[in-house]
Write an enzyme that holds these catalytic residues in place. Structure first.
Site, short mmCIF file in Angstrom:
data_model
loop_
_atom_site.label_atom_id
_atom_site.label_comp_id
_atom_site.label_asym_id
_atom_site.label_seq_id
_atom_site.Cartn_x
_atom_site.Cartn_y
_atom_site.Cartn_z
N GLU A 194 -13.27 19.34 -13.35
CA GLU A 194 -13.01 18.43 -12.22
C GLU A 194 -14.10 18.20 -11.41
O GLU A 194 -14.13 17.31 -10.36
CB GLU A 194 -11.76 18.92 -11.20
CG GLU A 194 -10.34 18.94 -11.76
CD GLU A 194 -10.13 20.22 -12.57
OE1 GLU A 194 -10.93 20.92 -13.09
OE2 GLU A 194 -8.76 20.64 -13.00
N TRP A 201 -3.12 42.03 -1.46
CA TRP A 201 -3.82 41.62 -2.88
C TRP A 201 -4.93 42.19 -3.17
O TRP A 201 -5.59 43.22 -2.78
CB TRP A 201 -4.53 39.93 -2.30
CG TRP A 201 -3.53 38.96 -1.94
CD1 TRP A 201 -3.25 38.59 -0.54
CD2 TRP A 201 -2.71 38.17 -2.60
NE1 TRP A 201 -2.26 37.59 -0.78
CE2 TRP A 201 -1.97 37.31 -1.74
CE3 TRP A 201 -2.25 38.43 -3.99
CZ2 TRP A 201 -0.83 36.51 -2.43
CZ3 TRP A 201 -1.58 37.33 -4.45
CH2 TRP A 201 -0.74 36.71 -3.61
N LYS A 230 -0.53 41.14 -6.64
CA LYS A 230 -0.07 41.37 -5.32
C LYS A 230 0.77 42.55 -5.54
O LYS A 230 1.82 42.60 -6.32
CB LYS A 230 0.72 40.17 -4.92
CG LYS A 230 1.07 40.37 -3.52
CD LYS A 230 1.83 38.88 -3.06
CE LYS A 230 1.64 38.95 -1.64
NZ LYS A 230 2.38 37.99 -0.85
N THR A 243 -9.12 19.56 -19.12
CA THR A 243 -9.19 20.96 -18.71
C THR A 243 -8.52 21.48 -19.82
O THR A 243 -7.69 20.96 -20.16
CB THR A 243 -8.50 21.07 -17.29
OG1 THR A 243 -7.35 20.67 -17.28
CG2 THR A 243 -9.25 20.23 -15.94
P1 ADP Z 1 -10.97 25.60 -17.72
O1 ADP Z 1 -10.21 25.71 -16.55
O2 ADP Z 1 -10.51 24.64 -18.82
O3 ADP Z 1 -11.39 27.04 -18.32
P2 ADP Z 1 -13.13 25.05 -15.87
O4 ADP Z 1 -14.69 25.01 -16.15
O5 ADP Z 1 -12.66 23.71 -15.42
O6 ADP Z 1 -12.38 25.23 -17.43
O7 ADP Z 1 -12.55 26.25 -15.03
C1 ADP Z 1 -13.09 26.17 -13.82
C2 ADP Z 1 -12.80 27.33 -13.14
O8 ADP Z 1 -13.43 28.40 -13.52
C3 ADP Z 1 -12.88 27.81 -11.68
O9 ADP Z 1 -11.90 26.92 -11.01
C4 ADP Z 1 -12.98 29.06 -11.41
O10 ADP Z 1 -11.63 29.54 -11.44
C5 ADP Z 1 -13.53 29.55 -12.62
N1 ADP Z 1 -15.06 29.77 -12.52
C6 ADP Z 1 -16.13 28.99 -13.00
N2 ADP Z 1 -17.41 29.61 -12.57
C7 ADP Z 1 -17.25 30.88 -11.83
C8 ADP Z 1 -17.70 31.74 -11.46
N3 ADP Z 1 -19.01 31.58 -11.33
N4 ADP Z 1 -17.13 32.78 -10.82
C9 ADP Z 1 -15.85 33.08 -10.75
N5 ADP Z 1 -14.99 32.03 -11.32
C10 ADP Z 1 -15.72 30.95 -12.00
#
Ligand code: ADP
Length: 540
Positions: A331, A444, A439, A186
């Protein structure tokens, strides 16, 4: 117990073997990293070359379970290498070239990569940092001799020269299907990056599910523009799904701007495209500026961060393209949800359908999810109750690579760090990342909602909302806006658009205009950088 069915362990090499045998004529097209020229090959060629590379790697003295890193863009050579590595029981550790030097050093050492495959454009990374990679035995540059970097370093190989004399036959070994096939970290906005080790079984199950009609649903009639990187969360499984289905793949190399992606789409009549919102913003903007329509594409998949309604409408109204919103994370291999309409949604009036279609979507078979409050109590599936989004499934992480403890609760649920609701039709909607929520006065405000509403303004290209510290309200929203080229939207007009969705107290105190928004290594707005940049912001 007697098992009456065959039980051959999954090996990802089966994808490319199948493609070579049954989709041998189907093409993989790459915009070459070396010179931006378009290169065409077939799955049958890719199969033979992946076997040659497997032989070459073996001669370099790798052993089962060794990690081989790749710092590379989407190209046919990267794809061949994936199979040559994983297929023989080694782990393909895809590395995001845009990570910071500290993160690169951390993950290459943490993974203990034996060899690193690298595009020649990223060679300066090695030249500057190789002394920090004591465990790496050698580097393989994914190019031909004439583009090889000039270097004094020993053990630097040219990919084409390395595979040249090798046999195109290779006996993929049989091993436990739970063996690691690929490793992805990540991007680690807080603390060190964390590794997720996928297995042959988890990746193949994920790809089968991704192939379902209500998921990505690819087939041999598709030509797919793969903007989503091979180095980020398995390119959403498309690097396996392509060979599994025989779909033609279009790899953009390093050219991700609107003009280049449009050219690929038009020239090869792409039917499907997959990538993060920023790429589609640029593509739509380019198409607008030159007044062209994307004729061949029927569906675009968008994920990685939230897609705004304006994007969904622009694809639909200007290009007759269905924008499919998807959500997932490293993940989760990464597929969690995909947004396609159920009969219940299609029965609704057109405008009402849109409110469902812009949500992140319904779980793909194989993933379960629920939303819980602070005390872990499951919230009703009413489309309103917001809580922490937990997931489980066969391609969801159980413990991070080399971590001692699992990262799931005793029932196997993994906390995504996202705040979401789920409605009565099973559609999940992300409200925000828990750390990005604003917040204010105990209430929120969703930064995602604010950004997407602002991007509905005709002169706004991109918008990011962050919390800035406030003595009275604890936090207040600040909106950072990149105007479209040649446009100068007023703060008032943006606030008017926001006022259609937000109460007065939720509106940002100020709007700042900038030329660009800093992006993370995975192409998302870097809220962390923005928060640091505007930490002392006092407004007008
Ligand atoms: P990194 O954290 O390394 O940027 P990840 O792809 O693992 O890469 O990130 C996952 C996160 O990206 C998710 O937990 C979410 O917060 C966000 N995410 C992924 N797809 C979407 C989506 N379609 N809409 C909103 N948030 C998204």
């Amino acid at each position: 117990m007697a098992i009456n069915m065959q039980n051959t362990p999954f090996n990802l090499a089966s994808c490319i073997e199948f493609a070579g045998k049954y989709h041998g004529q189907q093409k993989v097209i790459t915009r070459l990293v070396e010179n931006d020229e378009l290169h065409e090959t077939t799955y049958s060629e890719i199969l033979l070359r992946s076997r040659k590379f497997a032989n070459a790697l073996k001669k370099l003295g790798v052993e089962f379970g060794d990690k081989v890193g790749t710092i590379a863009l989407n190209t046919y050579r990267h794809l061949e290498a994936w199979y040559g590595i994983s297929g023989q029981g080694l782990v393909c550790h895809t590395i995001n070239p845009r990570l910071s030097p500290t993160q690169l050093i951390y993950i290459i050492n943490h993974a203990e990569d034996k060899y690193i495959l690298i595009d020649h454009v990223f060679w300066p990374i090695v030249e500057k940092m190789h002394q920090h990679f004591p465990k790496v035995k050698g580097y393989i540059v994914l190019t031909e001799e004439k583009y090889m970097p000039k270097t004094e370093l020993p053990n630097v190989y040219c990919y084409e020269t390395l595979i040249e004399g090798e046999s195109d036959q290779f006996d993929w070994p049989e091993f436990d299907e739970n063996s690691g096939s690929s490793l992805c970290y990540t991007s680690g906005t807080t603390g060190n990056p964390k590794g997720v080790m996928y297995t042959h079984k988890s990746n193949l199950l994920h790809s089968y599910a991704g192939g379902l009609k209500d998921a990505i649903g690819m087939n041999a009639r598709d030509t797919v523009l793969v903007v989503v990187p091979l180095f980020h969360a398995n390119s959403w499984g498309i690097a396996y799904l392509g060979p599994m289905t025989g779909a033609t793949l279009l790899f953009p190399g390093k050219a991700m701007d609107g003009a280049s992606t449009f050219e690929l789409i038009e020239k090869y009549q792409a039917t499907l495209a997959a990538g993060v919102p920023t790429v589609w913003t640029n593509l739509l903007d380019y198409a607008d500026n030159v007044g062209k329509k994307m004729e061949s594409v029927t569906e675009v998949i968008v994920g990685g961060s939230a897609a705004p309604m304006s994007m969904l409408k622009a694809f639909r109204d200007k290009h007759d393209i269905d924008l499919l919103h998807a959500w997932g994370m490293t993940e989760m291999s990464p597929l969690g949800t995909l947004n396609r309409p159920t009969p219940q949604i299609l029965a609704m009036p057109k405008d009402e359908q849109l409110t469902y279609r812009i949500k992140q979507g319904r779980p793909v078979f194989g993933v379960d999810m629920k939303v819980v409050d602070e005390n872990g109590v499951e919230q009703p599936r009413d489309g309103k109750s917001v809580g922490h989004l937990l997931v489980k499934g066969n391609w969801v992480v159980h413990s991070y690579y080399k971590a001692e403890a699992p990262c799931v609760d005793e029932d196997g649920w993994f906390d995504t760090g996202d705040m979401a609701n789920i409605d009565e039709y099973g559609y999940m909607e992300i409200v925000d990342r828990s750390k990005d929520l604003i917040k204010s006065g105990g209430e929120w405000i969703s930064s995602v909602d604010m950004e997407n509403t602002a991007m509905g303004h005709p002169d706004v290209l991109m918008a990011a909302a962050i919390a800035i510290p406030d003595e009275k309200w604890s936090e207040r929203p600040l909106l950072i806006v990149v105007p479209k080229e040649g446009k100068t939207p007023s703060k008032e007009s943006i606030k008017e658009v926001l006022a259609t969705q937000f109460a007065k107290w939720q509106l940002p105190d100020d709007i700042v205009f900038v030329e660009s928004i800093p992006l993370t290594a995975t192409g998302k707005f870097s809220k962390l950088t923005l928060r640091q940049q505007f930490a002392d912001y006092k407004g007008e």
